[in-house]
Scaffold this active site. Structure first.
Site, short mmCIF file in Angstrom:
data_model
loop_
_atom_site.label_atom_id
_atom_site.label_comp_id
_atom_site.label_asym_id
_atom_site.label_seq_id
_atom_site.Cartn_x
_atom_site.Cartn_y
_atom_site.Cartn_z
N CYS A 65 0.85 -1.19 0.00
CA CYS A 65 0.00 0.00 0.00
C CYS A 65 0.88 1.24 0.00
O CYS A 65 2.07 1.17 0.29
CB CYS A 65 -0.98 0.00 1.17
SG CYS A 65 -0.28 0.40 2.75
N LYS A 66 0.28 2.34 -0.38
CA LYS A 66 0.98 3.63 -0.44
C LYS A 66 0.47 4.49 0.70
O LYS A 66 -0.74 4.55 0.95
CB LYS A 66 0.70 4.29 -1.78
CG LYS A 66 1.23 5.70 -1.93
CD LYS A 66 0.85 6.30 -3.26
CE LYS A 66 -0.63 6.59 -3.28
NZ LYS A 66 -1.09 7.29 -4.47
#
Length: 191
Positions: A65-66
């Protein structure tokens, strides 16, 4: 008098020695002289380690994920994470409130009704960060998590090894350590 229990005693001693040789989980150190302003910006969650049952059940379907880390109005940090869930991008924001020396934070999860303490154990600010999270209050059992943040989606081999060593030092097993696969979905970079 005969000693019929001698084999059992030997096994018991071996078991005790095995337990004594198993390292106990230790608390993570804290990044010396943590500089919050250098920690801001984009990070990718590249690795996780946990002892929680949900993690062990879901670890094979998790992906990278970012996260965007920005200063919060109250002096804490807003961490906005975007991740793929059920083939759609989902975004969540956590407010990390200062909780002790620089690099220590806490947040409350409305989803789990639990409080978590997050510590930045180590970072070079430009490449990686090692975080340690402990749930301290909630309805379920306490859980621990180590996180590898990377400034890129492909952390270097030595950074991955550093994370593995860090996670093992906290008592996590190989089964509880995972490097998250890179995904193109939800990772677009906005300028």
């Amino acid at each position: 008098m005969a000693t019929p229990n001698r084999p059992w005693m030997g096994l018991l001693l071996l078991g005790v020695l095995g337990v004594l040789q198993t390292p106990a989980p230790t608390e993570a150190a804290l990044q010396p002289n943590f500089e919050e302003d250098k920690f801001l910006g984009r990070w990718f969650t590249s690795g996780l380690a946990s002892n929680s049952s949900w993690f062990l059940e879901k670890r094979k379907v998790l992906s990278m994920c970012k996260s965007e880390v920005a200063p919060a109005a109250d002096g804490g940090l807003n961490v906005t994470s975007t991740f793929l869930r059920k083939d759609q991008c989902e975004t969540r924001t956590l407010l990390l409130r200062p909780a002790g020396p620089p690099g220590c934070y806490s947040y409350t999860s409305p989803h789990w009704s639990s409080t978590h303490e997050v510590s930045v154990a180590e970072t070079d600010y430009e490449t990686y960060a090692l975080l340690y999270t402990e749930s301290v209050r909630g309805p379920g059992p306490d859980s621990l998590m180590a996180t590898l943040y990377s400034r890129t989606q492909t952390p270097r081999a030595e950074v991955k090894e550093k994370f593995t060593t860090f996670a093992r030092s906290l008592g996590f097993t190989e089964e509880g350590i995972v490097f998250l696969p890179k995904t193109d979905k939800c990772m677009e970079v906005r300028t």
